[in-house]
Design a protein around this motif. Structure first.
Motif, PDB file in Angstrom:
ATOM      1  N   SER A  18       0.862  -1.179   0.000  1.00  0.00           N
ATOM      2  CA  SER A  18       0.000   0.000   0.000  1.00  0.00           C
ATOM      3  C   SER A  18       0.901   1.232   0.000  1.00  0.00           C
ATOM      4  O   SER A  18       1.772   1.369   0.858  1.00  0.00           O
ATOM      5  CB  SER A  18      -0.906  -0.002   1.225  1.00  0.00           C
ATOM      6  OG  SER A  18      -1.730   1.155   1.228  1.00  0.00           O
ATOM      7  N   CYS A  19       0.672   2.126  -0.942  1.00  0.00           N
ATOM      8  CA  CYS A  19       1.625   3.216  -1.155  1.00  0.00           C
ATOM      9  C   CYS A  19       0.912   4.559  -1.280  1.00  0.00           C
ATOM     10  O   CYS A  19      -0.027   4.701  -2.061  1.00  0.00           O
ATOM     11  CB  CYS A  19       2.430   2.933  -2.427  1.00  0.00           C
ATOM     12  SG  CYS A  19       3.704   4.142  -2.805  1.00  0.00           S
ATOM     13  N   LEU A  20       1.364   5.524  -0.505  1.00  0.00           N
ATOM     14  CA  LEU A  20       0.887   6.900  -0.620  1.00  0.00           C
ATOM     15  C   LEU A  20       2.091   7.792  -0.896  1.00  0.00           C
ATOM     16  O   LEU A  20       2.914   8.025  -0.013  1.00  0.00           O
ATOM     17  CB  LEU A  20       0.175   7.337   0.661  1.00  0.00           C
ATOM     18  CG  LEU A  20      -0.237   8.820   0.730  1.00  0.00           C
ATOM     19  CD1 LEU A  20      -1.232   9.151  -0.386  1.00  0.00           C
ATOM     20  CD2 LEU A  20      -0.827   9.155   2.093  1.00  0.00           C
ATOM     21  N   ASN A  21       2.201   8.233  -2.131  1.00  0.00           N
ATOM     22  CA  ASN A  21       3.302   9.117  -2.550  1.00  0.00           C
ATOM     23  C   ASN A  21       4.675   8.528  -2.214  1.00  0.00           C
ATOM     24  O   ASN A  21       5.565   9.220  -1.723  1.00  0.00           O
ATOM     25  CB  ASN A  21       3.149  10.497  -1.903  1.00  0.00           C
ATOM     26  CG  ASN A  21       1.922  11.234  -2.388  1.00  0.00           C
ATOM     27  OD1 ASN A  21       1.502  11.076  -3.533  1.00  0.00           O
ATOM     28  ND2 ASN A  21       1.301  12.021  -1.523  1.00  0.00           N
ATOM     29  N   GLU A  73       2.575 -13.267  -6.569  1.00  0.00           N
ATOM     30  CA  GLU A  73       1.950 -12.160  -7.260  1.00  0.00           C
ATOM     31  C   GLU A  73       2.223 -10.886  -6.456  1.00  0.00           C
ATOM     32  O   GLU A  73       2.459 -10.940  -5.253  1.00  0.00           O
ATOM     33  CB  GLU A  73       0.438 -12.374  -7.407  1.00  0.00           C
ATOM     34  CG  GLU A  73      -0.343 -12.289  -6.109  1.00  0.00           C
ATOM     35  CD  GLU A  73      -1.850 -12.366  -6.300  1.00  0.00           C
ATOM     36  OE1 GLU A  73      -2.324 -12.110  -7.428  1.00  0.00           O
ATOM     37  OE2 GLU A  73      -2.554 -12.683  -5.318  1.00  0.00           O
ATOM     38  N   VAL A  74       2.194  -9.756  -7.128  1.00  0.00           N
ATOM     39  CA  VAL A  74       2.423  -8.471  -6.482  1.00  0.00           C
ATOM     40  C   VAL A  74       1.197  -7.600  -6.708  1.00  0.00           C
ATOM     41  O   VAL A  74       0.730  -7.444  -7.843  1.00  0.00           O
ATOM     42  CB  VAL A  74       3.675  -7.773  -7.032  1.00  0.00           C
ATOM     43  CG1 VAL A  74       3.860  -6.406  -6.375  1.00  0.00           C
ATOM     44  CG2 VAL A  74       4.910  -8.635  -6.808  1.00  0.00           C
ATOM     45  N   ILE A  75       0.680  -7.042  -5.622  1.00  0.00           N
ATOM     46  CA  ILE A  75      -0.485  -6.155  -5.697  1.00  0.00           C
ATOM     47  C   ILE A  75      -0.084  -4.806  -5.119  1.00  0.00           C
ATOM     48  O   ILE A  75       0.218  -4.692  -3.930  1.00  0.00           O
ATOM     49  CB  ILE A  75      -1.676  -6.735  -4.909  1.00  0.00           C
ATOM     50  CG1 ILE A  75      -2.069  -8.103  -5.461  1.00  0.00           C
ATOM     51  CG2 ILE A  75      -2.862  -5.773  -4.946  1.00  0.00           C
ATOM     52  CD1 ILE A  75      -3.087  -8.841  -4.619  1.00  0.00           C
ATOM     53  N   LEU A  76      -0.040  -3.811  -5.963  1.00  0.00           N
ATOM     54  CA  LEU A  76       0.269  -2.443  -5.527  1.00  0.00           C
ATOM     55  C   LEU A  76      -1.044  -1.681  -5.356  1.00  0.00           C
ATOM     56  O   LEU A  76      -1.848  -1.597  -6.287  1.00  0.00           O
ATOM     57  CB  LEU A  76       1.156  -1.739  -6.553  1.00  0.00           C
ATOM     58  CG  LEU A  76       1.419  -0.247  -6.298  1.00  0.00           C
ATOM     59  CD1 LEU A  76       2.230  -0.037  -5.025  1.00  0.00           C
ATOM     60  CD2 LEU A  76       2.119   0.398  -7.496  1.00  0.00           C
ATOM     61  N   VAL A  77      -1.249  -1.126  -4.171  1.00  0.00           N
ATOM     62  CA  VAL A  77      -2.436  -0.310  -3.905  1.00  0.00           C
ATOM     63  C   VAL A  77      -1.994   1.148  -3.817  1.00  0.00           C
ATOM     64  O   VAL A  77      -1.246   1.528  -2.915  1.00  0.00           O
ATOM     65  CB  VAL A  77      -3.123  -0.726  -2.593  1.00  0.00           C
ATOM     66  CG1 VAL A  77      -4.347   0.144  -2.350  1.00  0.00           C
ATOM     67  CG2 VAL A  77      -3.515  -2.203  -2.630  1.00  0.00           C
ATOM     68  N   ASP A  78      -2.431   1.940  -4.781  1.00  0.00           N
ATOM     69  CA  ASP A  78      -2.134   3.379  -4.776  1.00  0.00           C
ATOM     70  C   ASP A  78      -3.203   4.064  -3.933  1.00  0.00           C
ATOM     71  O   ASP A  78      -4.356   4.173  -4.331  1.00  0.00           O
ATOM     72  CB  ASP A  78      -2.154   3.897  -6.216  1.00  0.00           C
ATOM     73  CG  ASP A  78      -1.958   5.409  -6.298  1.00  0.00           C
ATOM     74  OD1 ASP A  78      -1.641   6.021  -5.254  1.00  0.00           O
ATOM     75  OD2 ASP A  78      -2.130   5.970  -7.390  1.00  0.00           O
ATOM     76  N   ASP A  79      -2.795   4.525  -2.740  1.00  0.00           N
ATOM     77  CA  ASP A  79      -3.748   5.087  -1.784  1.00  0.00           C
ATOM     78  C   ASP A  79      -3.951   6.585  -2.026  1.00  0.00           C
ATOM     79  O   ASP A  79      -3.684   7.407  -1.162  1.00  0.00           O
ATOM     80  CB  ASP A  79      -3.272   4.821  -0.353  1.00  0.00           C
ATOM     81  CG  ASP A  79      -4.374   4.980   0.675  1.00  0.00           C
ATOM     82  OD1 ASP A  79      -5.544   4.705   0.341  1.00  0.00           O
ATOM     83  OD2 ASP A  79      -4.067   5.388   1.813  1.00  0.00           O
ATOM     84  N   PHE A  80      -4.402   6.899  -3.260  1.00  0.00           N
ATOM     85  CA  PHE A  80      -4.727   8.280  -3.642  1.00  0.00           C
ATOM     86  C   PHE A  80      -3.472   9.159  -3.676  1.00  0.00           C
ATOM     87  O   PHE A  80      -3.450  10.279  -3.152  1.00  0.00           O
ATOM     88  CB  PHE A  80      -5.774   8.864  -2.682  1.00  0.00           C
ATOM     89  CG  PHE A  80      -6.638   9.932  -3.303  1.00  0.00           C
ATOM     90  CD1 PHE A  80      -7.381   9.675  -4.442  1.00  0.00           C
ATOM     91  CD2 PHE A  80      -6.705  11.199  -2.757  1.00  0.00           C
ATOM     92  CE1 PHE A  80      -8.183  10.655  -5.012  1.00  0.00           C
ATOM     93  CE2 PHE A  80      -7.499  12.197  -3.320  1.00  0.00           C
ATOM     94  CZ  PHE A  80      -8.239  11.907  -4.451  1.00  0.00           C
ATOM     95  N   SER A  81      -2.429   8.642  -4.316  1.00  0.00           N
ATOM     96  CA  SER A  81      -1.171   9.376  -4.420  1.00  0.00           C
ATOM     97  C   SER A  81      -1.257  10.486  -5.454  1.00  0.00           C
ATOM     98  O   SER A  81      -2.117  10.485  -6.344  1.00  0.00           O
ATOM     99  CB  SER A  81      -0.033   8.415  -4.810  1.00  0.00           C
ATOM    100  OG  SER A  81       0.134   7.404  -3.855  1.00  0.00           O
TER     101      SER A  81
END
Length: 372
Positions: A39-42, A64-72
């Motif tokens: 989970s990534c924010l900026n 598997e890789v799951i990237l969650v863009d937390d409204f970056s």
């Protein structure tokens, strides 16, 4: 995306390359073994190194890789799609609003299909056999969660950072010391999984309800560790699974961060303590009162102290409906009592001793950063 090859266990083994157990395996086209959730924010500047370390994993073709863009706002999603395009199985999920560390990771874990979920910070780098060693340790120890050894961010660094507390103090907060993990063997049980990265069986994650989204961030790993042990499971610290993590070397007390840490740490006790350990909540409130009196002359701001300490306690109590809901959920899987938890994990060493010691003994003061 191509379908991953997954090793199916036939007699409790998961490593097909071991000569003494190779006959125990058959390889089929199936779901991934490990789902790595980030989970990534900026945090776009850290992702290339993180992805590069994942690409080098010895079990790369089984994850598997799951990237969650937390409204970056820094192009995290676009960078993620570009970097992950060559991965066997990967996806990018964009949140329409910031859900925090807890909410973002819950979204990613809900989308995971692997037998295991690895919750990983964006500012980490894993040694090539890190995930394999975590899996091996869970197999050997019959555990459902594992946390790697954390060292400084630079790949050539071998300086270990104390993590994975072995217990909790009289205030109910995780307690650790540098000598905690000076034990023989490749792994040993620890109270707290979490921090910058950990591995947990997906069915156990779902059973525990994942992270409590109400935390937003901070103390969510304390909470999941409590629930893991209460439910009768075990987490282990794995000495030869190495994770590099970026650290803030400055001694800072940020207003919003301290507010969340204090509020959420109180919530952890109210949600998970059964009866006698609820005394830890009262002791923690008294500790916060004493700490606030110290921070008042240090910060020279009554507003800062109010927001960090008084408001944290008030807001915790306002969440009583949520606390009752979580306590009811915990009763559905609780297998261990407060007495069991206290005998196994209660320690006299206080959580913030490493902060208190330089303040009182050396006169060092933290840098106070009010909310903007």
């Amino acid at each position: 995306m191509q379908v991953l090859r997954h090793v199916v266990k036939s007699r409790g083994k998961i490593f097909p390359n071991c000569p003494d157990s190779a006959h125990n395996y058959r390889v089929i086209m199936s779901t991934p073994l490990v789902s790595v959730v980030i989970s990534c924010l900026n945090g776009a500047r850290w992702l290339p190194n993180c992805f590069a370390s994942l690409r080098k994993q010895t079990i790369f073709d089984r994850m598997e890789v799951i990237l969650v863009d937390d409204f970056s706002t820094d192009g995290t999603a676009e960078l993620g799609r570009k970097e992950l395009a060559s991965f066997p199985q990967a996806r990018v999920i964009q949140n329409m609003k910031a859900l925090g560390y807890t909410g973002g990771n819950n979204v990613g874990a809900d989308a995971a299909t692997g037998e295991w979920v690895c919750i990983l910070n964006d500012d980490t780098q894993l040694e090539p056999d890190c995930l394999e060693q975590l899996l091996r340790a869970t197999e050997e120890s019959k555990s459902d969660a594992a946390v790697p050894t954390q060292v400084e961010y630079e790949l050539n660094s071998k300086k270990i950072v104390p993590t994975a507390p072995m217990g909790f103090d009289i205030f109910g907060r995780p307690s650790w010391a540098e000598s905690d993990h000076d034990l023989p063997g490749r792994w040993h049980p620890c109270f707290m999984i979490g921090g910058a990265g950990f591995l947990i069986r997906r069915e156990v994650w779902k059973k525990l309800g994942g992270f409590d989204a109400a935390h937003f961030m901070y103390a969510e790993d304390d909470d999941i560790a409590w629930k893991l042990w209460l439910a009768g499971h075990q987490g282990v610290y794995v000495q030869n699974a190495i994770m590099h993590h970026r650290l803030n070397r400055e001694w800072e007390v940020k207003e919003f961060t301290r507010y969340l840490v204090n509020r959420n740490s109180l919530l952890v006790i109210l949600k998970n303590a059964q009866h006698v350990l609820l005394l830890c909540w009262l002791l923690q409130v008294l500790m916060l009162a004493g700490e606030s009196l110290i921070m008042l002359p240090v910060s020279r701001s009554s507003k800062f102290v109010w927001n960090c300490y008084v408001k944290a306690v008030i807001d915790c109590m306002k969440m009583w409906r949520h606390v009752l809901k979580m306590r009811r959920r915990n009763r559905t899987f609780r297998k261990r009592s407060d007495w069991w938890m206290a005998r196994r994990f209660l320690r006299l060493r206080m959580n913030r001793w490493d902060m208190v010691k330089p303040f009182f003994l050396k006169g060092h003061r933290p840098t106070v950063k009010p909310a903007k």
